[in-house]
Design an enzyme around this catalytic site. Structure first.
Site, PDB file in Angstrom:
ATOM      1  N   LYS A 197      39.746  84.822  91.285  1.00 36.94           N
ATOM      2  CA  LYS A 197      38.496  85.581  91.325  1.00 36.94           C
ATOM      3  C   LYS A 197      38.489  86.608  90.190  1.00 36.94           C
ATOM      4  O   LYS A 197      39.523  86.901  89.586  1.00 36.94           O
ATOM      5  CB  LYS A 197      38.346  86.274  92.680  1.00 36.94           C
ATOM      6  CG  LYS A 197      39.416  87.313  92.977  1.00 36.94           C
ATOM      7  CD  LYS A 197      39.176  87.965  94.329  1.00 36.94           C
ATOM      8  CE  LYS A 197      40.247  89.045  94.581  1.00 36.94           C
ATOM      9  NZ  LYS A 197      40.000  89.807  95.796  1.00 36.94           N
ATOM     10  N   TYR A 218      32.364 112.023  69.688  1.00 41.84           N
ATOM     11  CA  TYR A 218      31.362 112.702  70.511  1.00 41.84           C
ATOM     12  C   TYR A 218      31.959 113.920  71.207  1.00 41.84           C
ATOM     13  O   TYR A 218      33.090 113.893  71.674  1.00 41.84           O
ATOM     14  CB  TYR A 218      30.820 111.756  71.582  1.00 41.84           C
ATOM     15  CG  TYR A 218      29.966 110.623  71.062  1.00 41.84           C
ATOM     16  CD1 TYR A 218      28.704 110.857  70.523  1.00 41.84           C
ATOM     17  CD2 TYR A 218      30.421 109.311  71.138  1.00 41.84           C
ATOM     18  CE1 TYR A 218      27.916 109.811  70.059  1.00 41.84           C
ATOM     19  CE2 TYR A 218      29.634 108.252  70.684  1.00 41.84           C
ATOM     20  CZ  TYR A 218      28.394 108.516  70.151  1.00 41.84           C
ATOM     21  OH  TYR A 218      27.613 107.470  69.701  1.00 41.84           O
TER      22      TYR A 218
END
Length: 356
Positions: free
Chosen positions: A33, A252
């Site tokens: 999965k 940033y």
């Protein structure tokens, strides 16, 4: 390539063979999965098949269809639950499903759907499944309607990979509850043990199959397992290099400050690739075997590192950078998370490269 995930298939197969020796007469279910924990479900399912595995677990119908379209016709169990409107698709592709409610079993019966089910027992995970008082009602319904849909029974251990006597006792109680299920011996597929359970409780009578997840990659309980091998490396390249001409703020928010003369490398990966923003200003990568600190905030598609003086005279644009490798557990700890999230967070735009 800008950024790629390198999966060592030889090490992967080594781990699977090691698991098969450890589990003895039990059989292995390959948990693929989440795109095989980010490693590529189709390719790793095929590698598992080469090792003799013929039963696979995915989380969703869509994940199962991806395997079927690649001609993988083995047993596939949808472990993440299936909504009623998805049941016809599950029948079409011959999926087995996790059954967690009597209402859904009634729906399957009334709709005359030929879907094989694995009964989920609630033994202490507190997520989905039947409690003891619901089991009798369900089994009476099965007998009354002469249903043959129930071919599996399973549960899930919540702290098998965690240390401490209290956790050990809790796990043993989960195992007891699982084994107390009446009619267990008549059901074909009986599986309880996950990665942590395989390592600690495999010698006990607790099913005839085990589910191998993160352990396939040599990790369990946020530790590397003795005798297993690491499988995964996330790599990128240096996109740009510069020597600062003055004291400068980086990225940033101006959260990092470097001095005139420092060398900065811009790496061609970011949080859109799965290199976590939370590692900003506290993580590191490897260039030519040298640790280089992540400097400033990680951007969506790039981030910066400071180049140490002992690397500055030989680094160049295009050089390989190891973002995550055998340090994956340290990375997860720095990000206040677990290796599972780091692995599954590597985006689809990152090319998977398989090496022997």
């Amino acid at each position: 390539m800008r950024t790629w995930l390198e999966i060592n298939l030889s090490n992967f197969r080594w781990n699977i063979k090691s698991l098969q020796k450890k589990i003895g007469n039990k059989k292995l279910i390959g948990v693929v999965k989440g795109n095989a924990y980010g490693m590529g479900a189709v390719r790793l399912t095929k590698e598992l098949k080469k090792c003799g595995v013929d039963f696979f677990v995915v989380a969703t119908v869509e994940e199962g269809i991806e395997l079927r379209k690649e001609n993988i016709d083995d047993n596939i169990l949808i472990l993440g639950g299936v909504f009623n409107e998805e049941l016809k698709m599950a029948e079409k592709y011959n999926f087995q499903i996790a059954l967690t409610s009597l209402d859904q079993l009634e729906y399957i019966n009334k709709s005359k759907l030929n879907i094989k089910c694995h009964l989920k027992l609630e033994t202490g995970m507190g997520r989905v499944g039947f409690n003891n008082f619901e089991i009798d009602q369900l089994m009476k319904y099965v007998e009354k309607n002469k249903m043959k849909n129930i071919i599996g029974v399973y549960s899930h251990l919540s702290v098998a990979d965690e240390a401490g006597k209290e956790n050990e006792n809790y796990t043993k109680e989960q195992i007891r509850k699982f084994n107390d299920f009446q009619g267990m011996e008549t059901i074909k597929y009986r599986h309880l043990l996950n990665s942590g359970g395989i390592l600690k409780y495999c010698g006990q009578d607790n099913g005839n199959y085990v589910r191998a997840g993160i352990i396939q990659y040599g990790i369990c309980g946020e530790k590397y397992i003795d005798g297993f091998k690491p499988v995964v490396s996330l790599k990128s390249r240096i996109l740009f290099l510069k020597i600062l001409m003055e004291d400068s703020d980086i990225s940033y928010g101006r959260t990092a400050h470097l001095k005139k003369g420092d060398m900065v490398a811009t790496i061609s990966a970011g949080y859109a690739d799965g290199f976590k923003r939370s590692i900003s200003n506290k993580g590191f990568v490897f260039i030519d075997g040298i640790k280089c600190p992540v400097t400033g905030r990680v951007c969506m598609d790039m981030f910066m590192v400071k180049i140490p003086n002992n690397l500055a005279n030989r680094v160049k644009v295009g050089d390989e950078v190891i973002l995550y490798g055998e340090n994956i557990l340290e990375v997860a700890k720095l990000c206040n998370t677990i290796s599972y999230e780091i692995f599954t967070g590597i985006s689809r735009r990152v090319k998977r490269i398989y090496v022997e």
